[in-house]
Structures are given as structure tokens and as C-alpha cells.
Motif scaffolding. Structure first.
Motif, short mmCIF file in Angstrom:
data_model
loop_
_atom_site.label_atom_id
_atom_site.label_comp_id
_atom_site.label_asym_id
_atom_site.label_seq_id
_atom_site.Cartn_x
_atom_site.Cartn_y
_atom_site.Cartn_z
N VAL A 161 9.05 -26.60 -4.76
CA VAL A 161 8.38 -27.27 -5.88
C VAL A 161 7.99 -26.29 -6.98
N ASP A 162 7.42 -25.16 -6.61
CA ASP A 162 6.85 -24.25 -7.62
C ASP A 162 7.88 -23.41 -8.36
N LYS A 163 9.05 -23.20 -7.77
CA LYS A 163 10.12 -22.39 -8.38
C LYS A 163 9.58 -21.05 -8.87
N PRO A 164 8.99 -20.22 -7.99
CA PRO A 164 8.44 -18.94 -8.44
C PRO A 164 9.49 -17.99 -9.01
N CYS A 165 10.76 -18.16 -8.63
CA CYS A 165 11.79 -17.30 -9.20
C CYS A 165 11.92 -17.52 -10.70
N VAL A 166 11.64 -18.74 -11.15
CA VAL A 166 11.73 -19.06 -12.57
C VAL A 166 10.54 -18.48 -13.33
N THR A 167 9.35 -18.67 -12.79
CA THR A 167 8.15 -18.23 -13.51
C THR A 167 7.96 -16.72 -13.44
N ALA A 168 8.57 -16.05 -12.45
CA ALA A 168 8.37 -14.60 -12.31
C ALA A 168 9.19 -13.78 -13.28
N CYS A 169 10.27 -14.33 -13.80
CA CYS A 169 11.13 -13.55 -14.69
C CYS A 169 10.42 -13.31 -16.03
N PRO A 170 10.23 -12.07 -16.43
CA PRO A 170 9.47 -11.78 -17.65
C PRO A 170 10.17 -12.17 -18.94
N ALA A 172 12.43 -14.98 -19.04
CA ALA A 172 12.96 -16.33 -18.84
C ALA A 172 14.48 -16.35 -18.69
N ALA A 173 15.02 -15.30 -18.07
CA ALA A 173 16.46 -15.27 -17.82
C ALA A 173 16.84 -16.22 -16.70
N VAL A 174 15.88 -16.52 -15.82
CA VAL A 174 16.12 -17.43 -14.70
C VAL A 174 15.54 -18.79 -15.04
N THR A 175 16.37 -19.81 -15.05
CA THR A 175 15.92 -21.16 -15.36
C THR A 175 16.42 -22.09 -14.26
N ARG A 176 15.92 -23.29 -14.26
CA ARG A 176 16.39 -24.28 -13.28
C ARG A 176 17.86 -24.59 -13.49
N ALA A 177 18.36 -24.37 -14.70
CA ALA A 177 19.75 -24.65 -15.01
C ALA A 177 20.68 -23.50 -14.64
N GLY A 178 20.10 -22.31 -14.40
CA GLY A 178 20.95 -21.18 -14.07
C GLY A 178 20.39 -19.86 -14.56
N PRO A 182 22.82 -12.09 -20.13
CA PRO A 182 22.51 -11.19 -21.24
C PRO A 182 21.02 -10.92 -21.41
N SER A 183 20.18 -11.94 -21.21
CA SER A 183 18.73 -11.74 -21.33
C SER A 183 18.23 -10.77 -20.27
N CYS A 184 18.75 -10.91 -19.07
CA CYS A 184 18.35 -10.02 -17.97
C CYS A 184 18.75 -8.59 -18.29
N ARG A 185 19.98 -8.38 -18.68
CA ARG A 185 20.46 -7.02 -18.93
C ARG A 185 19.73 -6.37 -20.10
N SER A 186 19.43 -7.17 -21.11
CA SER A 186 18.67 -6.63 -22.25
C SER A 186 17.30 -6.16 -21.80
N HIS A 187 16.66 -6.94 -20.94
CA HIS A 187 15.34 -6.55 -20.45
C HIS A 187 15.41 -5.28 -19.61
N LEU A 188 16.43 -5.16 -18.78
CA LEU A 188 16.54 -3.99 -17.90
C LEU A 188 16.72 -2.69 -18.69
N CYS A 202 14.62 -6.93 -8.77
CA CYS A 202 14.44 -8.09 -9.65
C CYS A 202 13.16 -8.85 -9.28
N LEU A 203 12.28 -9.02 -10.27
CA LEU A 203 11.01 -9.69 -10.01
C LEU A 203 11.23 -11.14 -9.58
N ALA A 204 12.22 -11.78 -10.17
CA ALA A 204 12.50 -13.17 -9.81
C ALA A 204 13.01 -13.28 -8.38
N ARG A 205 13.88 -12.39 -8.01
CA ARG A 205 14.41 -12.39 -6.64
C ARG A 205 13.29 -12.09 -5.63
#
Length: 230
Positions: A161-170, A172-178, A182-188, A202-205
Motif C-alpha cells: 500500500v505505502d510504496k516506500p520505493c516510490v517515496t524514498a527516491c529523492p 522521483a525517478a521511481v514511480t508507480r508507472a515505472g 535519466p533522472s536516476c543517472r543525473s542524480h547519481l 539505491c535509496l528506493a531499492r
């Protein structure tokens, strides 16, 4: 005892010491499987891989040997060194995710273990979560009965329900849609990304609650992040 159970026993005995597990079996119709070394099509493929950090200690001990310093793809090299002799002993053809012709490991895993993709794009296992991987596969000319595949009636993400993988990404590279790569790599590449995800994984993982007890050790997380081509 038929050849199938004997092969699985031999694989477990030969590869278990290196933390490589039999992960599942895929069966094919005539002519549908990947090509074997003799040019015929495989009837069965046995997937091999890690569960949690099972391979880390054997691999890291090998990697620390002076003769292995400077390898560009040490984990792929180690996987081949471990798996190829076993394939030869069993008369099988070895396939690896890093080698052409590229085999559909993701599709095989979905067929063999009934897995589905998480929002991170990583196949999520209902027990191991996102902390598992496939290091290779063996193709066989004969059919091997698949009595390994458990029935997973629900996708773990569907009941989260909470989808912490989505909310943990600083970013928003991780969404319910996928997963937006590019956003992830730019952040890294930023100072913040270098200080968080690149150091501890990975914080989301890391936020996924499924299979948290199988999370990779810190050294393995850092190794995988450092291997990314940014």
C-alpha cells in the motif's frame, strides 16, 4: 532416478559452495529453445543465480587475489569461471547475461519463478524481494521436469500500500508507472547522489520492505553502484 533430479542435485553440490543457487527451470517446445553448442535447440534451461548476498564472500575472496586485479568486469568473469566447468561436466551449454547472443534472462525468470517487475524495473521475488540476481543459465538437450516453480498468486507490489520505493527516491525517478533512468543517472552524478545512493545503494531499492533480510551487504551494494556507467 531420472536425469532431471540428478542434474539438479549435481548443480547444487557443485555451485552451492560459491553461493550460486538453482533458481528455476524453463521448458521449451521443439525448436523453441536457445541454441546449444551443437546447433540444436535446448529443451530445457536451468537458471542459476544468487539469493541475497550469497555470492559475495566467494566472489570477493577471488577478486582480491593479485592475479584478478584490474579486471573490468570481475563479477561476470567470476561467474563464467564458476559456471562453465559445471556446464562442461554435465554436457550443457552455458549462457550469461553479459554475453551475446543476448538471451532473454528476464523472460526466462518470469516463466521459471512467476516473477514480475517492481517499479524499479528489477524483478521482485515474494520472499527475496529485489535482492537476488541471475548469474547464468545452462541449456540442456533433454527435458528437465520443472518441479521448482512455486505458485505466486499475487504480485508483491500489488499488495504493497505505502510504496516506500516510490517515496524514498529523492528525484522521483521511481514511480508507480515505472523507472525513469535519466533522472536516476543525473542524480547519481550530483554531490548528493554520490553521498547517498552511490555509497549505500539505491535509496528506493533499500526502502522496499519485501525480503529486507536478504539485502546485500554494504560492500556488495557499493560494488554494484560503482559498476554503473554514469
Amino acid at each position: 532416478m531420472s536425469r532431471g533430479p540428478l542434474i539438479l542435485e549435481q548443480l547444487r553440490a557443485a555451485l552451492g559452495v560459491d553461493g550460486v543457487f538453482v533458481r528455476g527451470i524453463v521448458s521449451f517446445g521443439d525448436g523453441e529453445g536457445p541454441l546449444l553448442a551443437d546447433g540444436t535447440a535446448a529443451q530445457s534451461v536451468v537458471l542459476l543465480g544468487n539469493i541475497g548476498g550469497s555470492i559475495w564472500i566467494p566472489f570477493s575472496r577471488w577478486w582480491q587475489l593479485p592475479e584478478n586485479a584490474g579486471r573490468s568486469d570481475p563479477l561476470d568473469d567470476w561467474s563464467k569461471i564458476v559456471i562453465r566447468p559445471v556446464a562442461s561436466d554435465l554436457g550443457a551449454t552455458a549462457y550469461f547475461p553479459s554475453d551475446p547472443p543476448w538471451q532473454p534472462f528476464q523472460r526466462w525468470a518470469m516463466q521459471a519463478e512467476g516473477l514480475k517487475a517492481s517499479p524499479l524495473g528489477i524483478l521482485i521475488h515474494p520472499v527475496y524481494g529485489v535482492w537476488h540476481g541471475y548469474r547464468g543459465a545452462l541449456g540442456f538437450a533433454d527435458a528437465i521436469e520443472n518441479n521448482l516453480a512455486p505458485a505466486f498468486p499475487q504480485h508483491p507490489c500489488d499488495v504493497c500500500v505505502d510504496k516506500p520505493c516510490v517515496t524514498a527516491c529523492p528525484v522521483a525517478a521511481v514511480t508507480r508507472a515505472g523507472f525513469h533512468v535519466p533522472s536516476c543517472r543525473s542524480h547519481l552524478r550530483t554531490r548528493e547522489g554520490q553521498a547517498d545512493c552511490m555509497v549505500g545503494g539505491c535509496l528506493a531499492r533499500n526502502a522496499c520492505p519485501i525480503g529486507a533480510g536478504y539485502r546485500y551487504p554494504a560492500e556488495q551494494l557499493a560494488f554494484h553502484m560503482a559498476a554503473l556507467q554514469l
